[in-house]
Write an enzyme that holds these catalytic residues in place. Sequence first.
Site, PDB file in Angstrom:
ATOM      1  N   CYS A 176       0.731  -1.312  -0.084  1.00  0.00           N
ATOM      2  CA  CYS A 176      -0.020  -0.031  -0.148  1.00  0.00           C
ATOM      3  C   CYS A 176       0.974   1.265   0.043  1.00  0.00           C
ATOM      4  O   CYS A 176       0.437   2.402  -0.600  1.00  0.00           O
ATOM      5  CB  CYS A 176      -0.766   0.145   1.185  1.00  0.00           C
ATOM      6  SG  CYS A 176      -1.939  -1.388   1.192  1.00  0.00           S
TER       7      CYS A 176
HETATM    8  S1  FES Z   1      -3.444   1.185  -0.751  1.00  0.00           S
HETATM    9 FE1  FES Z   1      -3.851  -0.976   0.063  1.00  0.00          FE
HETATM   10  S2  FES Z   1      -5.841  -0.605   0.816  1.00  0.00           S
HETATM   11 FE2  FES Z   1      -5.218   1.128   0.211  1.00  0.00          FE
END
Ligand code: FES
Lengths: 131, 131, 384, 384
Positions: free
Chosen positions: C326
Amino acid sequence: MEDVPQIGYTEKVMDHFMHPRNVGAVADPDGVGQVGNPVCGDLMEVSIKVEKDVITDIKFKTFGCGSAIATASMVTELAKGKTLDEAEKISRQDVADELDGLPPRKMHCSNLAADALHKAIEDYRKKTETG
Amino acid sequence: MEDVPQIGYTEKVMDHFMHPRNVGAVADPDGVGQVGNPVCGDLMEVSIKVEKDVITDIKFKTFGCGSAIATASMVTELAKGKTLDEAEKISRQDVADELDGLPPRKMHCSNLAADALHKAIEDYRKKTETG
Amino acid sequence: MKQIYLDHASASPVDPRVVAFAVPFLSEDYGNPSTLYVKGLDARRALESARGKVASLINAESPATIIFTGSATESNNLAIRGTALRNRQAGQKVVSSVIEHISVLNPMKELQKSGYHYETVPVDASGIVDLETLADRVTKETVVTSINYANDEIGTIEPIREISEIVHERGQYLHVNATAAAGKISIDVQKDGVDLLTLSSNDLAGPRGAAALYIRRGVKVQTILPGGGQENGIRSGTENLFAIAGMGEAAVIAGEEMAAERERLQQIASLYRQEILTIPDSYLTGHPTERLPGHLSFRFSRIEGESILLNLDTAYNIQVATGSACSSRTLEPSHVLLAIGLKHEEAHGSMIMTLGRSTLGEDIPYVVDAVKKTVDRLREITAM
Amino acid sequence: MKQIYLDHASASPVDPRVVAFAVPFLSEDYGNPSTLYVKGLDARRALESARGKVASLINAESPATIIFTGSATESNNLAIRGTALRNRQAGQKVVSSVIEHISVLNPMKELQKSGYHYETVPVDASGIVDLETLADRVTKETVVTSINYANDEIGTIEPIREISEIVHERGQYLHVNATAAAGKISIDVQKDGVDLLTLSSNDLAGPRGAAALYIRRGVKVQTILPGGGQENGIRSGTENLFAIAGMGEAAVIAGEEMAAERERLQQIASLYRQEILTIPDSYLTGHPTERLPGHLSFRFSRIEGESILLNLDTAYNIQVATGSACSSRTLEPSHVLLAIGLKHEEAHGSMIMTLGRSTLGEDIPYVVDAVKKTVDRLREITAM
Ligand code: FES
Ligand SMILES: Cc1ncc(COP(=O)(O)O)c(C=O)c1O
Ligand SMILES: Cc1ncc(COP(=O)(O)O)c(C=O)c1O
Ligand code: FES
């Protein structure tokens, strides 16, 4: 560790550059040597006065860099008072050494001064032979 | 001149990230939606309680980034008290807009939350149709 | 709230002693080292002095083996592309481990696109390069083999001397990216048997804008930045003396203080490790013992690293890094974490703490408490 | 002896206001702009703010058109090699003037080695690019044509708008090296019709270690430094925020003060010119009117430039530059001086004075006297 190249000119070079000895042309010269620097296009002229095989006066002119001026000045100092045979042995390396070294890129200038001296001696010899 | 990308999360996102609303799972849920984020591999789960076509309670859990947590929190706030038809219309863009925007790279997280809500509604509908 | 910065691998504050040393090069001693007046010659002396200082830090055989570049990325590119292209008649194969920094991997891939054969070597679960596979992959056509001295994400230190033997028995040049290791553990390019070595100023607590590439005498490297011919023709551009002089000074300080600092950081790190691993389902990533002194890398099951990072920053003013998908530009998990065998969701919970000169032992309880509370809070939210 | 520094084209002192602005990025605001905690985001904001400031100075259509690199040399390489390689299917021809900086000429020659067709365009005796030949040489296969905005050795400003028309009627992209011009004369990339433009921090009195490449929207450029993908994938490496933020601030100051400073320097330069040209056998090189405001370039017959430079430095503490063969790395006279038609021995007597923010009108008499005495002394020694 070694290998550190010389940076800039030595004090001796700068002294000879700022206060060059024997600038000019001797009056009524016995020998004149002029060389062009094949590397950077400069000009060097050395004129000598010779008495009994001894260089009694010597002067230079140069259209060249700081190193050219300093090496020429040094060459004239080294040659003055020397016999022609002695003066002929003054090498490029001698000039550089006497000046406590030259930056690598400038070694060719010391050729210029020594070559002009040798040519002046040659010129004198030619004249006296033929004369 | 324009073109300056949003840098970091807005205050609203950070507020929802630090103080997420409606965390957890509703007891005895009427619908549950779980989606995985195909982009970065996160997981989002939304569970709802429905009375007379209105979402009376909603909770979320997420194994995801700051944006995933904040968008889920926002989705639950937006959906709570809405009819299913209204809640179904909550789009990814709505969620991002309500949070005053998301960095471009994080837009896909808002999909996650809205998708999970829609799946929970679908789940509820399937159950009530068949039940 | 007091700031506790534990992300020195990303960016290091410049040591105030280095700043004091380097700042005069901005507005006073600003001469261009290629000019012939005294101000320029002084600049050149400062440049050559910095070269000597960096050479000393890694026991290079001569200052002339050090080429200054603008960044570790550039040094890596020069080492890999510059060496491969210059020696292409000797072979068109290149090799690296799978856990190299992206500034090594991408130049390798560039070479691959232009026809080179590029092979990678796996690592074991602790991040140590698989020496048998290395021996298989390196052949006499292998012009450059690139291995990191230590990995910046998991802290693992590679057995460079063994690697050097393997590479030199079979192939040609060994490039070592020592960006994460230099100044932290002692490096001796001669004893280690390294042909090319990258180190960066900022990782020595010097200013950004300078890095070095050690090029063992005799190794031929082609410039990747043609121009005015500075740095012996290998790296053109007017020298950034502020950064280079700063790097030199940073190298001196790093050399002088390394032994004590290493000891100090190892102690702090070992306390952190002990405390943080009391958290349920928490694990150290990388090698348990063969690791950089101030390097800590963990993973926590069921939670995500960007959230950990943000929570620690926002609630506690503590800065850490993560290898979570992420938080990356590409939304892919760290290739290093995958390479040591973690699953995508395991890599997700990564937290990396890299200590530095300003790190204090007295902050340990506060940080540990913050990490525990952060993990707890995120585990309450998690969908796993 | 008071120092009178007249070699700003080689290296500029960093403006103290820029130093004050940039120094906090060393040890306080040292965050890596790619990190997600507040310290990193603040760094990114500073980075984007600098981008906007540089964009404004050249009236770029958007901050996103500005890519930060490490030096003008790198920007030139990126503009030339990065654009040519990325667009090679569109043509494999490149063109530049003969008086380009060596950091333009050498990347061109690199391309030539790899099979590109490289042609040069002559200039007239004042250094203005020969537009007819330009029109002849640029064809639709010509991917990059590179012309300097102004020349750093002779100060001549090129007719960029006319050049742009010619290039765009016939060929593809126009790269302009504005290193010597930016901050000194006003540049408008949109009105000028420029596709790629190089400018450097130090020539704006900012710190070394930063430069920019303007890339007009839509122009595709391939990275020449692959790695972590910073700067939109075009230039990898952790951003040197100290230098970049400094460059941004330097751009603001340059923009604000340009009109007044231009006027001031033009006045000083014109007095210098008047006085120095009273020396027998002295000549201005470059264009008499179309020249950079603080730029003076002369030649004196029968004497050599390194000697002039050394004498002015040693005896008067005045720093100038020269295009003489003796002072160059290669022992060749300046290619620019030869290109404007000087003979080797004429180029030998070159002296270049580039003024800057610290240049004072009150020093004119002292400097003029020093130059006169220097020329006299060297003419006494000369063999010509
Ligand atoms: S970038 Fe992985 S959940 Fe938001
Ligand atoms: C191990 C390693 N190598 C190389 C680099 C590249 O350094 P830079 O981004 O300063 O060019 C980094 C940067 O973080 C690194 O950690
Ligand atoms: C006109 C011009 N372009 C490019 C450069 C290259 O700049 P740098 O050496 O800082 O990379 C210079 C340097 O003096 C220059 O004068
Ligand atoms: S005379 Fe030209 S370099 Fe010395």
